[in-house]
Design a protein around this motif. Sequence first.
Motif, PDB file in Angstrom:
ATOM      1  N   VAL A  50      38.083  46.745  29.969  1.00  0.00           N
ATOM      2  CA  VAL A  50      37.113  45.935  30.713  1.00  0.00           C
ATOM      3  C   VAL A  50      37.720  44.571  31.053  1.00  0.00           C
ATOM      4  N   HIS A  51      38.443  43.998  30.096  1.00  0.00           N
ATOM      5  CA  HIS A  51      39.084  42.701  30.318  1.00  0.00           C
ATOM      6  C   HIS A  51      40.080  42.791  31.481  1.00  0.00           C
ATOM      7  N   PHE A  52      40.892  43.835  31.491  1.00  0.00           N
ATOM      8  CA  PHE A  52      41.847  44.024  32.587  1.00  0.00           C
ATOM      9  C   PHE A  52      41.116  44.209  33.915  1.00  0.00           C
ATOM     10  N   TYR A  53      40.046  44.984  33.905  1.00  0.00           N
ATOM     11  CA  TYR A  53      39.291  45.242  35.134  1.00  0.00           C
ATOM     12  C   TYR A  53      38.730  43.944  35.720  1.00  0.00           C
ATOM     13  N   ILE A  54      38.161  43.109  34.855  1.00  0.00           N
ATOM     14  CA  ILE A  54      37.561  41.862  35.327  1.00  0.00           C
ATOM     15  C   ILE A  54      38.633  40.893  35.822  1.00  0.00           C
ATOM     16  N   LEU A  55      39.731  40.779  35.078  1.00  0.00           N
ATOM     17  CA  LEU A  55      40.812  39.885  35.494  1.00  0.00           C
ATOM     18  C   LEU A  55      41.399  40.309  36.838  1.00  0.00           C
TER      19      LEU A  55
ATOM     20  N   ARG B  55      39.959  42.405  39.181  1.00  0.00           N
ATOM     21  CA  ARG B  55      38.979  42.427  40.272  1.00  0.00           C
ATOM     22  C   ARG B  55      38.665  41.031  40.769  1.00  0.00           C
ATOM     23  N   GLU B  56      38.484  40.085  39.837  1.00  0.00           N
ATOM     24  CA  GLU B  56      38.122  38.722  40.217  1.00  0.00           C
ATOM     25  C   GLU B  56      39.331  37.864  40.572  1.00  0.00           C
ATOM     26  N   GLY B  57      40.529  38.367  40.325  1.00  0.00           N
ATOM     27  CA  GLY B  57      41.726  37.585  40.614  1.00  0.00           C
ATOM     28  C   GLY B  57      41.842  36.366  39.722  1.00  0.00           C
TER      29      GLY B  57
ATOM     30  N   SER C  61      43.494  35.980  36.657  1.00  0.00           N
ATOM     31  CA  SER C  61      44.853  35.728  36.184  1.00  0.00           C
ATOM     32  C   SER C  61      45.670  37.008  36.323  1.00  0.00           C
ATOM     33  N   LYS C  62      46.564  37.006  37.271  1.00  0.00           N
ATOM     34  CA  LYS C  62      47.400  38.181  37.497  1.00  0.00           C
ATOM     35  C   LYS C  62      48.335  38.421  36.316  1.00  0.00           C
ATOM     36  N   THR C  63      48.839  37.344  35.740  1.00  0.00           N
ATOM     37  CA  THR C  63      49.766  37.465  34.611  1.00  0.00           C
ATOM     38  C   THR C  63      49.072  38.083  33.407  1.00  0.00           C
ATOM     39  N   ASN C  64      47.910  37.557  33.053  1.00  0.00           N
ATOM     40  CA  ASN C  64      47.177  38.096  31.906  1.00  0.00           C
ATOM     41  C   ASN C  64      46.681  39.517  32.173  1.00  0.00           C
ATOM     42  N   ALA C  65      46.374  39.809  33.423  1.00  0.00           N
ATOM     43  CA  ALA C  65      45.940  41.167  33.768  1.00  0.00           C
ATOM     44  C   ALA C  65      47.072  42.161  33.532  1.00  0.00           C
ATOM     45  N   TYR C  66      48.273  41.822  33.983  1.00  0.00           N
ATOM     46  CA  TYR C  66      49.420  42.704  33.756  1.00  0.00           C
ATOM     47  C   TYR C  66      49.745  42.817  32.263  1.00  0.00           C
ATOM     48  N   GLY C  67      49.633  41.705  31.533  1.00  0.00           N
ATOM     49  CA  GLY C  67      49.885  41.752  30.095  1.00  0.00           C
ATOM     50  C   GLY C  67      48.903  42.669  29.376  1.00  0.00           C
TER      51      GLY C  67
END
Length: 278
Positions: free
Chosen positions: A233-238, A240-242, A244-250
Motif C-alpha cells: 500500500v505504501h508503494f502504491y500511494i508513493l 500514484r501520488e508522485g 517520492s520516486k526514490t522511496n517508492a523504488y526502495g
Amino acid sequence: MQVHPRTEQKIAQLVLWLMTSITVLILLFIVFFVLRNGLPAITIRFLTENPVEMGKAGGIFSPIVGTIALTCLAILIAAPFGIGTAIYLTEYTRENWVTRVIRFGSECLAGIPSIIFGLFGFILFVTKLGFGWSLLSGSLTLAFMILPTIIRTSEEAIKAVPYAYREVSFSLGGTRWQTVTRVVLPSALPGIGTGIILSIGRSIGETAAVIFTAGSALRLPTSLFSSTRTMSVHFYILAREGISKTNAYGTAAILMISILAINLLTYAMMNRFIKKYS
C-alpha cells in the motif's frame, strides 16, 4: 508438403526454447529494473525510520511492521480453518455431493478478484461490525483470500501420504484422530507448509483488499483495532501520488526481495516434499 518427424521435433523444441527464454528474460528485466532503481535507496535508516511528510522522507519501518503483523494474523486465522477443512475432506468423509460443494466453493473463492474481497471486508468488518480500518479487519479479509490456497495444498499434501501409514496405525489400535495427528499430519507437513508460505507471499503483495480494510495510517499499530499501512500500500500511494520516486523504488525492492525469498523457500520445500514421497 510433408515435414520430416525429426525436423518437426527440432522446430517444436526451438519454439518452446524461444518461449521459455522470452519468459525468463521478461522476469529478469523486471527484477533488474526494480532492484537497479531501488537498491541505492535501501539503507539502515530507510529500514529503521518511520515515514515522515506522507512518505516523502524517512524510511519504511512502520509499513514493515504493519505488513508482518497483518500477514501473521491472517495466517493464524486462515491456517487452522484451511488445514481442518482439508483433514475433513480427506480423512473424515467419502467423496459425495458435500465434498464436491466444498471444493467448488473453495475454487470459486480462489477466483474472486481481490478488489471484491476488499469491498466485502469494508462493508462487513469496517462498517457493519464496527472494527474500522484496522489490523483485525485487514487480517480477516486476507484470511478469506488465502483460505482456498491453504485448503487445496493441504488436501493434496495429505492425499500424498501413503495409505499404508494409516493401515499400520489402525492395526496397532490407533484411533482415526491419533492416526491423523501422529502419522498423517507429520508426514504431510512439508506440503502444508508450502501452502502456508505461498499464502504469506500473496498476503505480503496484496494491495486492493488491504487499503479498503486496514487503511493507510503511517503510525505503528498498537492494537488489533489500529489502522496500519503495508509495504504494498505504501508503494502504491508513493507511486500514484508522485510523493517520492526514490522511496517508492526502495519499497518495491524490499517487496520484491521478500517475495523472491518466499518463492525460493517454497521451491526448496516442494522439492524436498517430492523427493520424500517419490
